[in-house]
Design a protein around this motif. Sequence first.
Motif, PDB file in Angstrom:
ATOM      1  N   ALA A 125     -39.221  56.834  42.809  1.00  0.00           N
ATOM      2  CA  ALA A 125     -40.399  57.336  42.102  1.00  0.00           C
ATOM      3  C   ALA A 125     -41.504  57.701  43.083  1.00  0.00           C
ATOM      4  CB  ALA A 125     -40.897  56.290  41.111  1.00  0.00           C
ATOM      5  N   ASP A 126     -41.651  56.885  44.120  1.00  0.00           N
ATOM      6  CA  ASP A 126     -42.723  57.096  45.087  1.00  0.00           C
ATOM      7  C   ASP A 126     -42.546  58.397  45.870  1.00  0.00           C
ATOM      8  OD1 ASP A 126     -45.127  55.949  46.324  1.00  0.00           O
ATOM      9  OD2 ASP A 126     -43.910  55.829  48.130  1.00  0.00           O
ATOM     10  N   THR A 127     -41.323  58.861  46.016  1.00  0.00           N
ATOM     11  CA  THR A 127     -41.085  60.097  46.753  1.00  0.00           C
ATOM     12  C   THR A 127     -41.291  61.344  45.898  1.00  0.00           C
ATOM     13  OG1 THR A 127     -38.710  60.020  46.233  1.00  0.00           O
ATOM     14  CG2 THR A 127     -39.422  58.977  48.285  1.00  0.00           C
ATOM     15  N   ASP A 128     -41.473  61.171  44.596  1.00  0.00           N
ATOM     16  CA  ASP A 128     -41.680  62.328  43.720  1.00  0.00           C
ATOM     17  C   ASP A 128     -43.146  62.767  43.791  1.00  0.00           C
ATOM     18  OD1 ASP A 128     -42.169  63.923  41.246  1.00  0.00           O
ATOM     19  OD2 ASP A 128     -40.074  63.422  40.877  1.00  0.00           O
ATOM     20  N   PRO A 129     -43.414  64.036  44.043  1.00  0.00           N
ATOM     21  CA  PRO A 129     -44.804  64.509  44.132  1.00  0.00           C
ATOM     22  C   PRO A 129     -45.612  64.270  42.868  1.00  0.00           C
ATOM     23  CG  PRO A 129     -43.269  66.160  44.970  1.00  0.00           C
ATOM     24  CD  PRO A 129     -42.442  65.107  44.315  1.00  0.00           C
ATOM     25  N   ALA A 130     -44.939  64.119  41.726  1.00  0.00           N
ATOM     26  CA  ALA A 130     -45.647  63.924  40.467  1.00  0.00           C
ATOM     27  C   ALA A 130     -46.047  62.471  40.222  1.00  0.00           C
ATOM     28  CB  ALA A 130     -44.784  64.423  39.301  1.00  0.00           C
ATOM     29  N   TYR A 131     -45.502  61.558  41.004  1.00  0.00           N
ATOM     30  CA  TYR A 131     -45.809  60.140  40.801  1.00  0.00           C
ATOM     31  C   TYR A 131     -47.293  59.868  41.029  1.00  0.00           C
ATOM     32  CZ  TYR A 131     -45.791  55.083  41.616  1.00  0.00           C
ATOM     33  OH  TYR A 131     -46.060  53.734  41.566  1.00  0.00           O
ATOM     34  N   THR A 170     -39.101  48.723  35.400  1.00  0.00           N
ATOM     35  CA  THR A 170     -37.928  49.561  35.647  1.00  0.00           C
ATOM     36  C   THR A 170     -37.716  50.553  34.509  1.00  0.00           C
ATOM     37  OG1 THR A 170     -36.872  47.813  36.934  1.00  0.00           O
ATOM     38  CG2 THR A 170     -35.455  49.536  36.079  1.00  0.00           C
ATOM     39  N   GLN A 171     -37.877  50.093  33.288  1.00  0.00           N
ATOM     40  CA  GLN A 171     -37.694  50.978  32.144  1.00  0.00           C
ATOM     41  C   GLN A 171     -38.749  52.077  32.109  1.00  0.00           C
ATOM     42  OE1 GLN A 171     -37.025  49.214  28.337  1.00  0.00           O
ATOM     43  NE2 GLN A 171     -35.353  47.915  29.052  1.00  0.00           N
ATOM     44  N   ALA A 172     -40.000  51.736  32.415  1.00  0.00           N
ATOM     45  CA  ALA A 172     -41.060  52.739  32.429  1.00  0.00           C
ATOM     46  C   ALA A 172     -40.821  53.775  33.524  1.00  0.00           C
ATOM     47  CB  ALA A 172     -42.416  52.062  32.619  1.00  0.00           C
ATOM     48  N   LEU A 173     -40.371  53.332  34.691  1.00  0.00           N
ATOM     49  CA  LEU A 173     -40.071  54.259  35.778  1.00  0.00           C
ATOM     50  C   LEU A 173     -38.927  55.192  35.396  1.00  0.00           C
ATOM     51  CD1 LEU A 173     -40.309  51.818  38.828  1.00  0.00           C
ATOM     52  CD2 LEU A 173     -41.795  53.796  38.419  1.00  0.00           C
ATOM     53  N   ARG A 174     -37.904  54.670  34.738  1.00  0.00           N
ATOM     54  CA  ARG A 174     -36.764  55.488  34.342  1.00  0.00           C
ATOM     55  C   ARG A 174     -37.177  56.532  33.303  1.00  0.00           C
ATOM     56  NH1 ARG A 174     -33.149  51.683  33.636  1.00  0.00           N
ATOM     57  NH2 ARG A 174     -33.661  51.343  31.458  1.00  0.00           N
ATOM     58  N   GLU A 175     -38.046  56.156  32.372  1.00  0.00           N
ATOM     59  CA  GLU A 175     -38.501  57.107  31.364  1.00  0.00           C
ATOM     60  C   GLU A 175     -39.411  58.178  31.971  1.00  0.00           C
ATOM     61  OE1 GLU A 175     -40.300  55.004  28.157  1.00  0.00           O
ATOM     62  OE2 GLU A 175     -38.492  53.869  27.666  1.00  0.00           O
ATOM     63  N   ALA A 176     -40.174  57.805  32.991  1.00  0.00           N
ATOM     64  CA  ALA A 176     -41.075  58.752  33.627  1.00  0.00           C
ATOM     65  C   ALA A 176     -40.334  59.748  34.519  1.00  0.00           C
ATOM     66  CB  ALA A 176     -42.137  58.014  34.432  1.00  0.00           C
ATOM     67  N   PHE A 177     -39.226  59.299  35.112  1.00  0.00           N
ATOM     68  CA  PHE A 177     -38.469  60.146  36.036  1.00  0.00           C
ATOM     69  C   PHE A 177     -36.982  60.151  35.672  1.00  0.00           C
ATOM     70  CE2 PHE A 177     -42.205  58.570  38.260  1.00  0.00           C
ATOM     71  CZ  PHE A 177     -42.768  59.765  38.714  1.00  0.00           C
ATOM     72  N   PRO A 178     -36.648  60.731  34.515  1.00  0.00           N
ATOM     73  CA  PRO A 178     -35.248  60.694  34.060  1.00  0.00           C
ATOM     74  C   PRO A 178     -34.292  61.448  34.971  1.00  0.00           C
ATOM     75  CG  PRO A 178     -36.549  62.191  32.713  1.00  0.00           C
ATOM     76  CD  PRO A 178     -37.524  61.443  33.570  1.00  0.00           C
ATOM     77  N   ALA A 179     -34.757  62.505  35.645  1.00  0.00           N
ATOM     78  CA  ALA A 179     -33.871  63.267  36.521  1.00  0.00           C
ATOM     79  C   ALA A 179     -33.433  62.450  37.733  1.00  0.00           C
ATOM     80  CB  ALA A 179     -34.561  64.554  36.978  1.00  0.00           C
ATOM     81  N   SER A 200     -50.157  64.261  30.544  1.00  0.00           N
ATOM     82  CA  SER A 200     -51.479  63.823  30.083  1.00  0.00           C
ATOM     83  C   SER A 200     -51.517  62.370  29.662  1.00  0.00           C
ATOM     84  CB  SER A 200     -51.929  64.707  28.905  1.00  0.00           C
ATOM     85  OG  SER A 200     -51.006  64.614  27.823  1.00  0.00           O
ATOM     86  N   HIS A 201     -50.345  61.781  29.407  1.00  0.00           N
ATOM     87  CA  HIS A 201     -50.279  60.391  28.965  1.00  0.00           C
ATOM     88  C   HIS A 201     -49.270  59.621  29.828  1.00  0.00           C
ATOM     89  CE1 HIS A 201     -51.810  62.542  25.415  1.00  0.00           C
ATOM     90  NE2 HIS A 201     -52.464  61.423  25.157  1.00  0.00           N
ATOM     91  N   PRO A 202     -49.506  58.337  30.038  1.00  0.00           N
ATOM     92  CA  PRO A 202     -48.550  57.539  30.817  1.00  0.00           C
ATOM     93  C   PRO A 202     -47.297  57.231  30.019  1.00  0.00           C
ATOM     94  CG  PRO A 202     -50.262  56.124  29.957  1.00  0.00           C
ATOM     95  CD  PRO A 202     -50.667  57.526  29.610  1.00  0.00           C
ATOM     96  N   HIS A 203     -46.232  56.933  30.719  1.00  0.00           N
ATOM     97  CA  HIS A 203     -45.008  56.462  30.078  1.00  0.00           C
ATOM     98  C   HIS A 203     -45.112  54.940  29.964  1.00  0.00           C
ATOM     99  CE1 HIS A 203     -42.555  60.193  30.246  1.00  0.00           C
ATOM    100  NE2 HIS A 203     -43.431  60.493  31.195  1.00  0.00           N
ATOM    101  N   VAL A 204     -44.952  54.435  28.747  1.00  0.00           N
ATOM    102  CA  VAL A 204     -45.174  53.017  28.459  1.00  0.00           C
ATOM    103  C   VAL A 204     -43.870  52.364  28.024  1.00  0.00           C
ATOM    104  CG1 VAL A 204     -46.475  51.355  27.076  1.00  0.00           C
ATOM    105  CG2 VAL A 204     -47.542  53.527  27.754  1.00  0.00           C
TER     106      VAL A 204
END
Length: 246
Positions: free
Chosen positions: A95-101, A183-192, A144-148
């Motif tokens: 996740a940290d390597t993704d520019p959108a994080y 872990t679940q929030a990170l997976r939902e935020a970065f599914p690819a 616009s909204h966080p993944h929760v």
Amino acid sequence: MAVQNSLARQRKPEAKPQTTTYMANGQQVELSPEIVKRYLISGDADRVTTQEIVMFINLCKFNGLNPWLKEAYCIKYGNSPATIVPAKDAFKKRADTDPAYDGESAGIIVLNPDGQVERREGCFMLEGESLVGGWAKVWRKDRSHPHVAEVSLTEYQGRKKDGTVNSQWSGKPATMIRKVALTQALREAFPAKLGALYMAEEQGAQEPVYAIDYEATYEGGDQPTQPAPIPEAAGADDFFDDRKEE
């Protein structure tokens, strides 16, 4: 003499062990079934199957995970199928390597003595409070909204076969449930990047205990020249007890 020469010409060279080479976080990783079985199996290395080793190598290769840095585990005890999972730090690194994080926040959900449910950042609890779950938020710059994510303690709490809570969950329940939620929030935020990865705790297992110390003391650099220690097989009974009943 002619017969011997003929046999020598027909003799085929010995096949070399197949090696898989790939890049993980800018480092070249080489894995072969022999290397994995000898150095990277947590538990009973002699009982792991060729299919399980191939699955582990491919999990690491196609997800860019470095098992020498304990970013993935192949856990095998007895005749039970191996548990092949990534570590929590692998989720955070990707996740940290993704520019959108754009950051994260995580904590626990408690029931206070007054019967009120509170969401608290971190893992701190007071005497008299009951832990009921964990929560996490992950932000992306392009959303616009966080993944929760909010998870229940009873759904993920690891138990032994006799129904009692296993060692990791009884000793650090707040830390464990917070980790699952994050872990679940990170997976939902970065599914690819994380959609196909699931932690050990989400599969009814647990990461090897030594992984915590290893990840804390080894920070980057070249992959270790010495393999990480393999837990004693004497822990097999405790591992099986730690798996959830299906």
